[in-house]
Structure formats: structure tokens, C-alpha cells
Design a protein around this motif. Structure first.
Motif, PDB file in Angstrom:
ATOM      1  N   GLN A  59       0.713  -1.346   0.025  1.00  0.00           N
ATOM      2  CA  GLN A  59      -0.100   0.034  -0.063  1.00  0.00           C
ATOM      3  C   GLN A  59       0.825   1.120   0.172  1.00  0.00           C
ATOM      4  O   GLN A  59       0.508   2.285  -0.760  1.00  0.00           O
ATOM      5  N   GLU A  63       1.093   4.377  -2.794  1.00  0.00           N
ATOM      6  CA  GLU A  63       0.819   5.876  -2.323  1.00  0.00           C
ATOM      7  C   GLU A  63       2.102   6.406  -3.228  1.00  0.00           C
ATOM      8  O   GLU A  63       2.162   7.778  -3.666  1.00  0.00           O
ATOM      9  N   ASP A 117      -6.496  -0.216  -5.562  1.00  0.00           N
ATOM     10  CA  ASP A 117      -6.185   1.152  -5.568  1.00  0.00           C
ATOM     11  C   ASP A 117      -5.383   1.406  -6.935  1.00  0.00           C
ATOM     12  O   ASP A 117      -5.424   2.261  -7.563  1.00  0.00           O
ATOM     13  N   TYR A 224      -6.713   1.003  13.355  1.00  0.00           N
ATOM     14  CA  TYR A 224      -7.257   0.637  12.176  1.00  0.00           C
ATOM     15  C   TYR A 224      -8.223  -0.058  11.840  1.00  0.00           C
ATOM     16  O   TYR A 224      -9.145   0.112  10.843  1.00  0.00           O
ATOM     17  N   THR A 228     -11.030   1.351   8.917  1.00  0.00           N
ATOM     18  CA  THR A 228     -11.781   0.656   7.679  1.00  0.00           C
ATOM     19  C   THR A 228     -13.261   1.087   7.744  1.00  0.00           C
ATOM     20  O   THR A 228     -13.746   1.130   6.588  1.00  0.00           O
ATOM     21  N   GLN A 231     -14.014   4.502   6.327  1.00  0.00           N
ATOM     22  CA  GLN A 231     -13.788   4.448   4.996  1.00  0.00           C
ATOM     23  C   GLN A 231     -15.035   3.661   4.193  1.00  0.00           C
ATOM     24  O   GLN A 231     -15.535   4.244   3.082  1.00  0.00           O
ATOM     25  N   VAL A 275      -3.877   3.182   8.409  1.00  0.00           N
ATOM     26  CA  VAL A 275      -5.181   2.774   8.158  1.00  0.00           C
ATOM     27  C   VAL A 275      -6.481   3.761   8.310  1.00  0.00           C
ATOM     28  O   VAL A 275      -7.127   3.826   7.750  1.00  0.00           O
ATOM     29  N   ARG A 278      -6.497   6.422   6.135  1.00  0.00           N
ATOM     30  CA  ARG A 278      -7.018   5.989   4.933  1.00  0.00           C
ATOM     31  C   ARG A 278      -8.733   6.501   4.882  1.00  0.00           C
ATOM     32  O   ARG A 278      -9.154   7.147   4.042  1.00  0.00           O
ATOM     33  N   GLU A 281      -8.723  10.399   5.095  1.00  0.00           N
ATOM     34  CA  GLU A 281      -8.693  10.873   3.494  1.00  0.00           C
ATOM     35  C   GLU A 281      -9.719  10.640   2.790  1.00  0.00           C
ATOM     36  O   GLU A 281     -10.251  11.654   1.739  1.00  0.00           O
ATOM     37  N   GLU A 330       3.672   5.165   4.276  1.00  0.00           N
ATOM     38  CA  GLU A 330       2.331   5.337   3.704  1.00  0.00           C
ATOM     39  C   GLU A 330       1.619   6.637   4.226  1.00  0.00           C
ATOM     40  O   GLU A 330       1.169   7.429   3.677  1.00  0.00           O
ATOM     41  N   ARG A 334       0.754   9.696   1.889  1.00  0.00           N
ATOM     42  CA  ARG A 334      -0.476  10.349   1.693  1.00  0.00           C
ATOM     43  C   ARG A 334      -0.571  11.603   2.324  1.00  0.00           C
ATOM     44  O   ARG A 334      -1.343  12.364   1.377  1.00  0.00           O
TER      45      ARG A 334
END
Length: 343
Positions: A59, A63, A117, A224, A228, A231, A275, A278, A281, A330, A334
């Protein structure tokens, strides 16, 4: 709305950090001869890394490729991951180690998320086909014990965890966005509803697991897991247009900062925090409120300033690990991509 936040770190500084960390990984945590990676610097449990750190690295390199589109930073990591591939029944998937070993549903989900992704960015068919193959195996980890949900580990079906259900939702929803095949959306919603019913706290963060034996909840909370599900709600809002998912995403984002950001710091696990980022974001792309990310930006700077050794390895642990280096890599990639700071 101003898409900047008050902070000192510029995109060029993130890029400098990325270059340093990536060089350290390749110089100290990679066996060039074998094309495999090491678990950590120093004494190893095994000659090579478990799969999990490669889930983080694949991952992170995705990125990095986003920042550097004409590079192939994922390629050596994909090649290493292929060493973990198993065609064992009931369906092909990746083992936790290069020798015959357990297969974890979450390990495979993290790989599929990175590959999806990458597919969205490059349209390379191999990323999509491999993700579909992983999805097929993931479904073998679902049953109706505890009312549904996916197990964590294929050969020890003792718990169903947020870490094996939250990312399953993401894989399913991303496949739906790409293919528009209803089965993927159905899976995503099925697992989403189960996870919320059994593992979401009233506070808005997510618990660790439910025991198959007695239905007891493991009340541990990790960044994390909440990431998830944050997201997942954003994705469901984008797919359905139903504002209840956006409302839930905002609720989770507010709850996560309050729950995890204590004494001006996040917990020490960089990859868990990646995570979480993510999720934030994804929410930022919808609501365009950079202030939601300020605590993550501040924590990333704190890590660089306070948790970096003389060789520019990051982490409080004495033995520096691939997992942690890939996690912070990561995060910086990001943040460089978002470029939220006033320069």
C-alpha cells in the motif's frame, strides 16, 4: 473553504522523508538476491518477513507511485508477495509465510485493497483479476455463526474480527464501483450490517472481535479497525448517495479523534494509524474539511521529530521493523499527496 491547515511540514519535506525511509527499507530490510524482505533489522524469527509487513509495504508503494506515476515501486513488492501464493483448497490465496502456513483473511484483504487502488490508478488488468480471486477465497471465510461475518484465520476459526470484516467491506465495495456487479454490493452491505451490529461501540469506534465459542466481545480498540469502517461509510455514501452513511462517517471521525488522540499523540502503531488515515482521507475527499486531519498531521510530525533514531529509522521499539517503516512511509506519502499544509 480553505484547503490548508496551519502546520510546518511542506510537501517537499514529506517527499524528503519518504526518500529516506524508502532507501532504508531497500538497503536494510530487503534481500536483493532472493527478492524477499526481512521482518526486522537484527535477529529474525524466520529468514524472511511474514506477509503482514508486505501488506503494509504494497500500500505504501502504491501511494508512492501515485506521487511518481512513471515509476514501478510496487513491482518488487508484488514479486515478493507472489512467493506467498497458495493454490490450496477451497480457493487460491496468500499464506502468512513463504513456507506452508496459515492463511489470514485480513492479510489477503489488505493486498486486494492495494491492488484495487492500483487498478483504479493504472487500469492494469492483473490488479483487478487478482483482487477478484482474493474476493472468491474471502467468501469461504463467511458463515452464519454469530449471525454472519468473516473469520480472522482460515485454520483456526475461533473469532470474527473487525480487522477481517472492515477491509472485506472495502474490497467488496471497490469491486462494485469498478464492475457494477450487484453481488459485490450485496456482500459489502451484508458484512457492513453485521460489523455494526456486533462490533461497533455506542461511542462510534469499533471493538476487536467476537468469540465463536461464547459470543464474548473482545473490547480492545485499534485505530485501523475504526479506519476501515470510516472509509466503508464514505464509500457507501458515494455509491448510494444516502446521507445516513455520510452522517455516520462524520460521527466516526469525530469519535476516533476523541478516543485515540490522547496527550497530543496517537497510539504507537504506525501502520494501524496509516489505515485510520485512509478513512480520514476518504472523508476529506467528500467534505473538504482539512481540520479533521490536523491531529494526524501533527502526530506524523511528532513521530519524525521524536521517534527517529540516528539512522532515520522510525519507532519506539528497539528492533526496527518493516511493518512500522512501511506504515509511516504510507502516512507521509498520503500527506504529501493531500498537500494540506500552508507553505
Amino acid at each position: 473553504m480553505n484547503n490548508n491547515i496551519n502546520a510546518q511540514t511542506t510537501k517537499s519535506e514529506y517527499l524528503r522523508r519518504i526518500e529516506i525511509i524508502y532507501a532504508n527499507i531497500n538497503d536494510h530490510l530487503k534481500d536483493e538476491r532472493k527478492g524477499l524482505y526481512l521482518e526486522n533489522i537484527g535477529k529474525h524469527e524466520n529468514p524472511y518477513s511474514y506477509l503482514w509487513p508486505l501488506c503494509a509495504l504494497i500500500q505504501a508503494t502504491n501511494e508512492m507511485e501515485t506521487l511518481n506515476p512513471n515509476t514501478e515501486m510496487m513491482k518488487p513488492v508484488v514479486s515478493a508477495i507472489n512467493h506467498y501464493y497458495s493454490k490450496d483448497s477451497p480457493a487460491p490465496a496468500y499464506m502468512s509465510y513463504i513456507n506452508k502456513s496459515s492463511r489470514f483473511y485480513d492479510d489477503n484483504q489488505w493486498i486486494a485493497i492495494a491492488y484495487l487502488d492500483a487498478y483504479n490508478r493504472t487500469k492494469k488488468e492483473e490488479y483487478l483479476s487478482k483482487s477478484k480471486e482474493i474476493y472468491t477465497w474471502l467468501l469461504t471465510g463467511y458463515d452464519e455463526k454469530t449471525g454472519g461475518g468473516l473469520y480472522w484465520k482460515e485454520d483456526e476459526k475461533t473469532s470474527k474480527n473487525t480487522c477481517s470484516n472492515g477491509p472485506n467491506i472495502l474490497v467488496s465495495l471497490e469491486l462494485y464501483k469498478i464492475t457494477k456487479e450487484k453481488k459485490y454490493l450485496d456482500t459489502g452491505l451484508l458484512v457492513y450490517n453485521w460489523t455494526n451490529k456486533h462490533l461497533r461501540s455506542k461511542e462510534g469506534v469499533f471493538w476487536d472481535a467476537i468469540s465463536i465459542k461464547d459470543g464474548k466481545i473482545g473490547f480492545g480498540t485499534y485505530t485501523y479497525n475504526t479506519g476501515t469502517m470510516l472509509q466503508a461509510n464514505v464509500l457507501l455514501y458515494e455509491i448510494t448517495g444516502d446521507k445516513k452513511y455520510l452522517k455516520e462517517a462524520k460521527f466516526i471521525a469525530t469519535a476516533a479523534e476523541k478516543h485515540f488522540y490522547k496527550n497530543s499523540k496517537l497510539p504507537d502503531h504506525y501502520w494501524f494509524n496509516a489505515v485510520l488515515l485512509r478513512g480520514y482521507e476518504a472523508l476529506y475527499q467528500v467534505e473538504k474539511d482539512p481540520q479533521r486531519l490536523k491531529f494526524i498531521v501533527d502526530d506524523a510530525d511528532r513521530v519524525w521529530n521524536n521517534e527517529r533514531d540516528e539512522s532515520n529509522f522510525l519507532g519506539r521499539e528497539k528492533t526496527k521493523s518493516l511493518l512500522m517503516q512501511a506504515g509511516i512511509l504510507e502516512i507521509y506519502a498520503r500527506l504529501a499527496k493531500l498537500n494540506l499544509t500552508k507553505s
